[in-house]
Design a protein around this motif. Sequence first.
Motif, PDB file in Angstrom:
ATOM      1  N   CYS A  97       0.825  -1.211   0.000  1.00  0.00           N
ATOM      2  CA  CYS A  97       0.000   0.000   0.000  1.00  0.00           C
ATOM      3  C   CYS A  97       0.856   1.256   0.000  1.00  0.00           C
ATOM      4  O   CYS A  97       0.553   2.229  -0.699  1.00  0.00           O
ATOM      5  N   SER A 103       2.192  -0.062  -5.204  1.00  0.00           N
ATOM      6  CA  SER A 103       0.748   0.056  -5.073  1.00  0.00           C
ATOM      7  C   SER A 103       0.080   0.225  -6.435  1.00  0.00           C
ATOM      8  O   SER A 103      -0.933  -0.422  -6.735  1.00  0.00           O
ATOM      9  N   ILE A 261      -7.927  -3.601  -1.986  1.00  0.00           N
ATOM     10  CA  ILE A 261      -7.534  -4.109  -0.661  1.00  0.00           C
ATOM     11  C   ILE A 261      -7.355  -5.625  -0.703  1.00  0.00           C
ATOM     12  O   ILE A 261      -6.411  -6.176  -0.121  1.00  0.00           O
ATOM     13  N   PHE A 271      -8.393   0.840   6.970  1.00  0.00           N
ATOM     14  CA  PHE A 271      -7.792   1.440   5.783  1.00  0.00           C
ATOM     15  C   PHE A 271      -8.587   2.669   5.379  1.00  0.00           C
ATOM     16  O   PHE A 271      -9.749   2.852   5.772  1.00  0.00           O
ATOM     17  N   VAL A 273      -8.988   5.005   1.570  1.00  0.00           N
ATOM     18  CA  VAL A 273      -8.616   5.097   0.162  1.00  0.00           C
ATOM     19  C   VAL A 273      -9.112   6.433  -0.363  1.00  0.00           C
ATOM     20  O   VAL A 273     -10.291   6.772  -0.207  1.00  0.00           O
ATOM     21  N   VAL A 289      -3.793   4.664  -1.428  1.00  0.00           N
ATOM     22  CA  VAL A 289      -4.294   3.650  -0.495  1.00  0.00           C
ATOM     23  C   VAL A 289      -3.502   3.759   0.805  1.00  0.00           C
ATOM     24  O   VAL A 289      -2.274   3.671   0.796  1.00  0.00           O
ATOM     25  N   PRO A 291      -2.977   2.089   4.596  1.00  0.00           N
ATOM     26  CA  PRO A 291      -3.303   0.920   5.418  1.00  0.00           C
ATOM     27  C   PRO A 291      -3.565   1.301   6.873  1.00  0.00           C
ATOM     28  O   PRO A 291      -3.036   0.705   7.811  1.00  0.00           O
TER      29      PRO A 291
END
Length: 436
Positions: A97, A103, A261, A271, A273, A289, A291
């Motif tokens: 991520c 990513s 994910i 998480f 986004v 993204v 985490p």
Amino acid sequence: MKNVFVVGLDERNHEILRRTPTGRDCRFHQLLSLDELQTGEVDIDQLIDKAEKVLDDFPDTVDAICGYWDFPVTLLVPILCERRGLPSASLESVVKCEHKYWSRLEQRKVIDEYPPFALVELNGDPTVPDPPGYPMWLKPVKSASSELAFHVLDEKDFGEAVSELREGIDRIGRPFEQILSRVDLPPEISEVGGRTCLAEGALHGVQAAVEGFVYRGDVVVYASLDSVDYPGSPAFLRHQYPSGLSEEVRGRMADVSERVIRQVGLDNSTFSVEFFYDPVEDGLNLLEVNPRHSQSHAELFELVDGVSNHERMLLLSLGRDPRMTAEARGEFAVAAEWYHRRFGDDGVPVRVPTEEEVAELERSLPGVSIEIVPEEGRRLSDMGAQDSYTYELAKIAIGAEDETAMRAKYERCVEALRFEFAEQDEDVKPEQGADR
């Protein structure tokens, strides 16, 4: 009572954690201070050794380890949890991520909603990649809080950005490479390392985000928020909850997030986004993204839902299902984290609002809490976690019955918060108002 160690625990979030349903049955312990984690160039191995000693010397059980900050906290938590068999995401999934290039490679395996991107090596004489071409954003493959992120419109901007990136990339790049050494990397990532840059096509539209969690492989998106910029600037003015986007667009964001994910293998984690949505062309693009959930949103959930998003982090860290069985309700219909900023000029604060002034303002405005960011006498450019074009003066969480009332509270706060700056010792410049 459970003993929960929070990496980078700070006073504001400690108070919010203690107000959560699960937090009422926990004792919270700071594991490494924010200064240790965010000041200068950190040594990951030393931080791990120091944290391990604190945990080893603790006379009672260590029931959970968690954190809500960006680098290096998100990466330290899985390392420390793994050694003790505590619930957490895997280090590899978190790195997937957080390494912006890795990513993107994972995203394009399962979605189409991402911008054109290319690597830019800082060694030698870097060339402008096409795609993405201009306009683009140039940023390290690992950064935090928009640090060293540059909006590049032409060759001159590109050259200036490369120069600044060369000078500053080691602060996070070198410790990030300490993390990468702990992961079995594919060749295309091993060759890139942590001190390379990523060029991405500039996105446009309105910014929004979703928050969610993964528990035993089940991905759940539970909230959508809007991010509103200052007019004519990429700097955030506020993050607002709940989102004003249509149910259809929010559903698309949730679907894209769930696919990504699952692809990166994130599990037992919160998480968030981030997206850009173009309402003219009905286009959606994934920006980033994370985490982790956003600690800056904690009070927003509390104001609207009655329970902060820290609650789900706590439940996950204790190995419990983070689905909330009882519906909670907050006092307000809408809430936002507002950013009062100083644009352009650096300076040394010679006066910041006092604790008494802040407390009085909070008492006069229901649903308002204020955090003053700069310290008196410390140059703004020396503050950590700032972007490359503005300086945060205050973070203001506001709940209200509607957006009009919320804006009125914000303007009242900005008017009342008095800062004064010295460019040089003898030059004092007063500052009020959000547009300076």
